[in-house]
Design an enzyme around this catalytic site. Structure first.
Site, PDB file in Angstrom:
ATOM      1  N   GLY A 381       0.902   5.996   1.137  1.00 58.12           N
ATOM      2  CA  GLY A 381       0.041   6.529  -0.219  1.00 58.12           C
ATOM      3  C   GLY A 381       0.144   5.367  -1.222  1.00 58.12           C
ATOM      4  O   GLY A 381       0.452   4.262  -1.049  1.00 58.12           O
ATOM      5  N   HIS A 406      -5.092   4.049   7.620  1.00 56.00           N
ATOM      6  CA  HIS A 406      -4.033   2.917   7.323  1.00 56.00           C
ATOM      7  C   HIS A 406      -3.268   3.278   6.153  1.00 56.00           C
ATOM      8  O   HIS A 406      -2.068   2.767   5.822  1.00 56.00           O
ATOM      9  CB  HIS A 406      -4.235   1.625   7.501  1.00 56.00           C
ATOM     10  CG  HIS A 406      -4.919   0.934   6.322  1.00 56.00           C
ATOM     11  ND1 HIS A 406      -5.918   1.426   5.557  1.00 56.00           N
ATOM     12  CD2 HIS A 406      -4.211  -0.324   5.702  1.00 56.00           C
ATOM     13  CE1 HIS A 406      -5.891   0.587   4.362  1.00 56.00           C
ATOM     14  NE2 HIS A 406      -5.225  -0.402   4.442  1.00 56.00           N
TER      15      HIS A 406
END
Length: 483
Positions: A381, A406
């Site tokens: 993140g 991704h």
């Protein structure tokens, strides 16, 4: 510019851009997104790029984009496109300039109580031992002969030269070395750019992160991956540095000329391509494979220096601290694979540009260690929230050519972040969350501020609710090195 065209909702987690929306579309485009994401997706016109990809010669299935979608070069970031391996094209824009930018996860047997009092020393060691930042150079200076060996053999070269363990290779995608690599297809300029940079993070969104396993969602998969709550892990995100960038630049120029010479009709010059079975297409695939190998060697050498940093800090061996690689995934790459298309097995080339392979249990490409569980999928993140560990599911094999997202994906451009955010506020917020930060520049930190990224919880929820992946664990950052 924003997208004003149709986004027809298929279900709670997918929207469609129908054939015909853009002239020349050979198939539809599907974007993985829930209702709450639609306004953000429309804002930067990335759906136009998803529709443009549907015009590629030889494309099969749908043009796909993951929920971390945002504007890219040619393909949107998050783009996935499979083409017929025998009659389709290969497009550098579908891989990106940072060939095999990817993520590696390293586990330890350490707990927070083992590292807490030494976090500053640990982060100083990591920052000193793993070169980072714009133009950063690796510790080892390669010879011309050695750069060729790196391009040919990737992680295997690194381990054979003392940078890591044999077991690292077994849990690296492609075992860290694409056999299709041919270093004679890489320019001298690309090699010269790669020689001083091997073993470095670089800048931009690349990072090294010390995390704690905050939550386990799937006990069986987590146990197989060697993860448990309270455990210290390390996440590395970087790619092929200037070497990969130069490979992409060289072949994009050649393919732009090829497209003009052969009158290939494309809606965007950034989608420049060549038939996979042409001399140019084959040479680019071989050179791209070299770029991928460079990136795997790069992350392998960084792994070696991470282990050394832990040994220096804690006075114990990496082996005793259980510092095994969990997995290493690529998310900017093209792979020759076999998938079911329209009910039949088909050999295809899958472009993944800001998208991660997410093969389910049973696929022969998955490491034997995880073959009855499924491939680990590592999804970072922003720097304040950490990383998800997922596992590939059957839905990915039927719906997305074995692919997932991704990362969180940008929602704010670097220019906008620089204009609107303050470095002191970012550093204070990170410290307030108990995160020890080391950074190379104020500008780089601001460009990669948490506010510039989408909510990774929402992105991961979409791919999991779609059946592409399953949640295994969530990692929370306690230390971050930013280039």
């Amino acid at each position: 510019m924003s997208w004003e065209g149709e986004l027809l909702r298929i279900d709670e987690n997918r929207v469609e851009i129908p054939i015909g929306t853009v002239p020349g579309m050979k198939t539809n485009a599907i974007i993985y997104a829930d209702k709450a994401m639609e306004s953000q997706i429309r804002a930067d016109n990335a759906p136009m790029q998803a529709a443009n990809v549907a015009c590629l010669p030889g494309i099969v299935g749908s043009s796909l984009t993951m929920p971390d979608i945002h504007w890219g070069y040619g393909f949107p970031i998050g783009g996935v496109a499979a083409v017929d391996a025998n009659g389709g094209c290969i497009s550098p824009g579908g891989i990106g300039f940072d060939i095999n930018c990817g993520v590696r996860l390293i586990r330890t047997d350490l707990q927070m109580s083992d590292v807490d009092k030494d976090m500053d020393r640990l982060m100083d060691a990591l920052y000193a031992n793993v070169p980072s930042g714009l133009g950063s150079k690796g510790i080892k200076r390669l010879t011309i002969n050695e750069i060729d060996q790196v391009l040919q053999n990737g992680s295997i070269w690194a381990v054979e030269n003392g940078y890591g363990w044999e077991s690292d290779i077994d849990v690296t995608e492609e075992r860290g070395s694409m056999e299709s690599a041919d270093c004679t297809k890489v320019s001298e300029k690309a090699k010269k750019r790669g020689i001083p940079q091997l073993g470095s993070l670089g800048s931009g969104n690349h990072f090294l992160e010390v995390d704690i396993v905050d939550k386990v969602f799937d006990e069986r998969a987590a146990k197989a991956f060697g993860l448990k709550e309270g455990q210290i892990t390390i996440t590395v995100h970087c790619g092929s540095r200037g070497c990969g960038h130069q490979i992409a630049t060289d072949y994009l120029q050649s393919m732009e000329q090829y497209v003009k010479a052969h009158n290939i009709d494309l809606p965007d010059r950034q989608l420049a391509c060549a038939p996979l079975n042409s001399t140019l297409g084959d040479e680019y695939f071989s050179a791209m494979s070299c770029g991928a190998n460079y990136a795997w060697a790069n992350r392998q050498m960084i792994t070696h220096w991470i282990r050394e940093s832990f040994e220096q800090t804690f006075g114990d061996s990496a082996e005793n601290m259980g510092m095994d690689v969990v997995y290493d995934v690529a998310h900017n790459i093209a792979k020759k694979e076999r998938h079911i298309v329209d009910g039949s097995n088909m050999d295809v080339l899958v472009h993944r540009k800001g998208a991660t392979r997410a093969f389910a249990a049973g696929r022969s490409e998955v490491s034997m260690k995880y073959r009855d569980i499924g491939q680990p999928v590592i999804i970072p993140g922003d720097m304040s929230v950490g990383t998800y560990v997922l596992v590939g599911m059957k839905g990915a094999m039927t719906d997305s050519f074995g692919t997932s997202c991704h990362g969180a994906g940008r929602k704010m451009s670097r220019a906008k972040a620089t204009a609107s955010l303050n470095v002191n506020d970012i550093e204070s917020a990170m410290a307030g969350k108990g995160i020890t930060l080391r950074r190379g520049s104020e500008e780089g930190l601001v460009e990669e501020a948490p506010q510039a990224y989408k909510d990774v919880d929402e992105v991961v929820s979409v791919v999991c609710n779609s059946g592409l992946t399953g949640k295994v664990a969530r990692l929370r950052p306690i230390g971050v090195v930013k280039g």
